[in-house]
Design a protein around this motif. Sequence first.
Motif, short mmCIF file in Angstrom:
data_model
loop_
_atom_site.label_atom_id
_atom_site.label_comp_id
_atom_site.label_asym_id
_atom_site.label_seq_id
_atom_site.Cartn_x
_atom_site.Cartn_y
_atom_site.Cartn_z
N ASN A 114 1.01 -1.12 -0.08
CA ASN A 114 -0.12 0.16 0.16
C ASN A 114 0.88 1.19 -0.02
OD1 ASN A 114 -2.25 -1.68 0.11
ND2 ASN A 114 -2.77 -0.95 2.25
N ALA B 119 2.18 1.83 -3.52
CA ALA B 119 1.04 2.30 -4.35
C ALA B 119 0.84 3.83 -4.06
CB ALA B 119 -0.22 1.26 -3.98
N GLU C 212 3.93 5.89 -5.45
CA GLU C 212 4.00 5.84 -6.98
C GLU C 212 2.92 6.89 -7.29
OE1 GLU C 212 5.45 1.13 -7.81
OE2 GLU C 212 3.36 1.83 -8.09
N SER C 213 1.69 6.74 -6.72
CA SER C 213 0.56 7.60 -7.32
C SER C 213 0.86 9.12 -6.82
CB SER C 213 -0.73 7.30 -6.67
OG SER C 213 -1.03 5.72 -6.65
N HIS D 196 0.65 11.86 -9.83
CA HIS D 196 -0.48 12.66 -9.93
C HIS D 196 -0.41 13.95 -8.98
CE1 HIS D 196 -2.38 9.69 -11.87
NE2 HIS D 196 -2.33 8.55 -10.94
N GLU E 280 -5.24 -1.14 -2.25
CA GLU E 280 -4.27 -0.81 -3.08
C GLU E 280 -5.16 0.30 -4.42
OE1 GLU E 280 -1.29 -3.37 -4.26
OE2 GLU E 280 -0.83 -2.47 -6.00
N ASP E 281 -6.26 -0.31 -4.80
CA ASP E 281 -6.84 0.23 -5.77
C ASP E 281 -7.39 1.71 -5.50
OD1 ASP E 281 -6.44 -1.85 -7.52
OD2 ASP E 281 -8.59 -2.69 -7.71
N ARG F 19 -4.84 4.29 -5.03
CA ARG F 19 -4.36 4.86 -6.23
C ARG F 19 -5.33 5.63 -6.96
NH1 ARG F 19 0.26 2.52 -8.32
NH2 ARG F 19 0.64 0.18 -7.17
N SER F 20 -6.67 5.50 -6.65
CA SER F 20 -7.58 6.27 -7.38
C SER F 20 -8.03 7.63 -6.39
CB SER F 20 -9.10 5.58 -7.74
OG SER F 20 -9.79 5.39 -6.66
N LYS G 58 -5.04 10.03 -7.08
CA LYS G 58 -5.42 10.70 -8.28
C LYS G 58 -6.47 11.80 -8.25
CE LYS G 58 -6.37 9.79 -13.10
NZ LYS G 58 -7.26 10.81 -13.54
#
Length: 412
Positions: free
Chosen positions: A311, A314, A317-318, A322, A387-388, A391-392, A395
Amino acid sequence: MEHPKPTFELGFSYRALKMKASVIRELLKLTHRKEIISLAGGLPSPAVFPQKQVAEIAAEVSLTHGEVALQYGSTEGYTPLRDAVAERMRSKGIDVTGKDVVITHGSQQGLDLLSKVFLDPHDTIIAEAPSYVGALSSFHAFEGKVLSFPLEPDGLDVEAVDKYMRCLEESDEKKPKFIYTVPTFNNPAGITMSEAKRKRLLEIANEFNLIIIEDNPYGELRYSGDDIPPIKSWDTEGRVVYLGTFSKIFAPGFRLAWLSAEPRILKKIVIAKQSADLCSNTFGQEITSRFIEKGMLEPHIEKIRNLYSKNCVAMLESLDLHFPKEAHWTKPDGGMFIWVTLPENINAQEMFPKALARNVAYVVGHCFFPDDAGHNTLRLNFSHATEDKIRSGIKTLGDVIKAEIAEKGPVQ
Ligand SMILES: Cc1ncc(COP(=O)(O)O)c(C=O)c1O
């Protein structure tokens, strides 16, 4: 139920009148809508709660030892659990036995009891800025005054503490009651104090006769880099009070943690705890103790580390992808939090409703400063969301921040 209009004064104590509701808890109430991606609270992930193991152990404890486990216990805590905690502390270089450990109802209770036994009104406390908000509220509840010292990339600015103490010697102001620090993967910033600074802080505490409260809920959640021993491992004078908790490595619902200190402090803590709750949850202590005895804790912590480290990657990276170039953030080697600093002219609290309208939540950073500083900062949690969603969520938050920066223009 409709409450009648108040017709009389309640006569709350001066202390109670000064108490404030936790800003974080109030904000978190807004984040409970299902569609919200919350990067706000400091919650462990339910995906790694050991539900089945706990169910089996709970049945075993109740059926085979229920006459003890469902009874009141000693204020100090369940002996096998105290011994197991001491053994884990020894493995981190801290020379203790079970007798040096008191089990508390969460580290939060440890902080409350320490405030109760150390603080008189207007006493001062040295703390990192930003600092754990629950500690700040305990100190505040007992009318302590927090003196903030900067948190640098390698931890508390210990030389600023030294300088302050030297100046204090020449004045007739009262000495601080203690230094409060979260040296490893600090909440809220994710920052870790270097070994050199830990040793130096202890040196300062020894020289100026100060107590250090070392609050270490996240120390076992390391994902990269090498472990740094706790400050208490170098303590030869008994001036470090150490707080550990099962909340982040087992389950916060049990409300089980521990406090280890020299005997005079421990004795006062036990007396203070007697009037607070008589004893910690006996059933939970026995379940926790058996969980450790059966060798389940270490693999469980490993599982938590695996999930949170993914996590964390993630989120980092995001953030790179973003977040605008004007934003800066910490890159923790462990724990549960990343700390973001935005341009000076962005107010994270004013931006909060805009993020919420886009279904993403964070904690505004100024809650972690005793003097409401840090208006352009925010805390992000990476342990709870998937994790998803991380990321969103990042963003979307990046878009919200970019829009805010475009609206506010360059820093004057
Ligand atoms: C630094 C710090 N200390 C103490 C606590 C309280 O933990 P517990 O659940 O053991 O009361 C927390 C919880 O988030 C924390 O971050």
